[in-house]
Design a protein around this motif. Structure first.
Motif, PDB file in Angstrom:
ATOM      1  N   ARG A   1     -19.304  -6.511  13.876  1.00 49.82           N
ATOM      2  CA  ARG A   1     -18.352  -5.873  14.791  1.00 49.82           C
ATOM      3  C   ARG A   1     -18.907  -4.865  15.819  1.00 49.82           C
ATOM      4  N   ALA A   2     -20.357  -4.619  15.642  1.00 48.76           N
ATOM      5  CA  ALA A   2     -21.014  -3.626  16.650  1.00 48.76           C
ATOM      6  C   ALA A   2     -21.601  -4.660  17.811  1.00 48.76           C
ATOM      7  N   ALA A   3     -21.528  -5.918  17.757  1.00 53.32           N
ATOM      8  CA  ALA A   3     -22.352  -6.771  18.742  1.00 53.32           C
ATOM      9  C   ALA A   3     -21.927  -6.659  19.968  1.00 53.32           C
ATOM     10  N   LEU A   4     -20.703  -6.452  20.191  1.00 48.02           N
ATOM     11  CA  LEU A   4     -20.129  -6.658  21.680  1.00 48.02           C
ATOM     12  C   LEU A   4     -19.930  -5.101  22.106  1.00 48.02           C
ATOM     13  N   PRO A   5     -19.536  -4.112  21.440  1.00 48.19           N
ATOM     14  CA  PRO A   5     -19.271  -2.832  21.786  1.00 48.19           C
ATOM     15  C   PRO A   5     -20.572  -2.238  22.434  1.00 48.19           C
ATOM     16  N   ALA A   6     -21.685  -2.609  21.684  1.00 44.13           N
ATOM     17  CA  ALA A   6     -22.899  -1.744  21.932  1.00 44.13           C
ATOM     18  C   ALA A   6     -23.547  -2.022  23.328  1.00 44.13           C
TER      19      ALA A   6
END
Length: 72
Positions: free
Chosen positions: A22-27
């Motif tokens: 889940r952190a792949a795009l927001p980061a």
């Protein structure tokens, strides 16, 4: 060729449930927004020091900054 006696297999990606990162795009999104903020909001803060150091008028340094960032 397929073996009709072989046990049935799941989809190509597998049948197990895997957690999605889940952190792949927001980061990268947060990083990009922070980068834009640093570039575009630091200039008005630093422009008085830039004009003093270079001896250029404020309008010239602002125009140069605008031309450099066009069309971002």
């Amino acid at each position: 060729m397929t073996d009709l006696d072989a046990p049935e297999r799941g989809a190509v990606t597998g049948t197990e449930v895997r957690p999605r990162p889940r952190a792949a795009l927001p980061a990268p999104c947060v990083t990009r927004i922070a980068g834009w903020g640093v570039v575009h909001y630091a200039f008005p803060v630093l422009n008085p020091q830039i004009t003093t150091a270079t001896g250029r008028p404020t309008g010239a340094t602002t125009a140069a900054f605008s031309a450099e960032t066009w069309p971002s």
